[in-house]
Motif scaffolding. Structure first.
Motif: not given
Length: 332
Positions: A205-216
């Motif tokens: 597990n790690e901290e995941v920024q959903l906005t950055i992930l989905l934009e990519t």
């Protein structure tokens, strides 16, 4: 307007404008001389006066101005060609993939720019997909090596304690050590043959920024969606949403939604929204029968990943489209 038509008009304008401009200058200079200077110059004819060389200078300056104006169009075309040349070279290099170009016209150069944009989007998709797969393989391979090296280390320790009992057979102990080292070396040559089995995988597990992930991911999928005439819309009403999860497996989770929509939904639009700590993905396709026994592998993978990542997942599908909702169980 096509380039052929545009430059035919430019050539015609050059042919017509040059004699008209020269004739206009000649007549204008002659009239000005007769009205303002001929009497003062004791009736000297125009072609023998100072006005004649002045007219020739004006001729030369006007021709230079016309050449400059017509060359602007040529320079505009050359600048676009140079821009395309630089963009294609950047795309072929090992550096960052260039951004898509702005299409300013509908002529052949504009169509060429659109084709280069499609090539950029396709390359971006391929690079992001390859990077994701490489990272996933690397993570799984590291876990596999760890799983193998841990018992090998334990065997080495046990063999160390057994050496006293086999002092009379040093070659046996040496042979066992060589076999253990051989197995350890083999773990460095493993290639992961399949990434479809995740039941026994560890999840870091790690901290995941959903906005950055989905934009990519949207950037990655935009090429294929454009090829299938599917509009891809993204809204981030909660731009700072963070889940404590695994980025690679989240990518694989959402990849399956993108893929199902593209291949099976016959949709013209997919809308992705981040709101109230949840991720919503909604298409306007034909839907499917959720309880059908022939439901595809994509939905099974989605079920498996959401279960392993402890993500709450709901699915609704009707004849008007399919609606996915993902929420993280530990999100507050």
């Amino acid at each position: 307007m096509t380039l052929k038509t545009k430059y035919r008009m430019l050539l015609f304008s050059a042919i017509v404008s040059v004699p008209i401009v020269l004739l206009g200058i000649s007549v204008s200079m002659s009239i000005i001389y007769d009205v303002a200077f001929k009497t003062r110059n004791k009736g000297t004819p125009f072609h023998e006066s100072f006005a004649y060389p002045a007219m020739l200078i004006v001729f030369f300056l006007s021709l230079c101005l016309l050449a400059f104006l017509f060359s602007k169009s040529i320079n505009s075309l050359l600048s676009k060609i140079n821009m395309l040349n630089k963009t294609i070279r950047d795309l072929a290099s090992n550096e960052r993939t260039p951004s898509t170009l702005e299409v300013g016209s509908e002529d052949e150069i504009g169509q060429l720019i659109q084709s280069v944009n499609i090539l950029i989007e396709r390359t971006t998709y391929r690079e992001l997909e390859l990077k994701q797969q490489q990272e996933l393989q690397k993570e799984l391979l590291q876990k596999l090596r760890h799983d193998i090296n841990t018992p090998l280390t334990a065997i080495r320790l046990q063999l160390f304690y057994l050496e006293d009992h086999y002092k009379d057979q040093p070659k046996l102990v040496e042979s066992l050590n060589e076999q253990i080292q051989y197995i350890a070396n083999l773990t460095n040559e493993f290639n992961v043959q399949s990434l479809d089995t995740i039941e026994n995988s560890y999840v870091v597990n790690e901290e995941v920024q959903l906005t950055i992930l989905l934009e990519t991911m949207i950037k990655k999928w935009s090429y294929l969606y454009r090829m299938h005439n599917i509009e891809l819309i993204f809204h981030a009403d909660d731009p700072d949403l963070t889940w404590t999860s695994n980025e690679l497996w989240l990518q694989r989770l959402f990849d399956n939604v993108f893929q199902n929509t593209m291949k099976h939904s016959k949709a013209t639009k997919l809308e992705v929204t981040i709101k109230e700590g949840k991720v919503y993905m909604n298409d306007n396709g034909i839907g499917f029968e959720q309880h059908n026994a022939s439901t595809g592998l994509g939905l099974k993978i989605i079920d498996d990943i959401t279960r392993i990542l402890t993500i709450t997942y709901t699915l609704q599908s009707t004849g008007e489209g399919t609606f996915y909702c993902f929420s993280f169980a530990e999100y507050r």
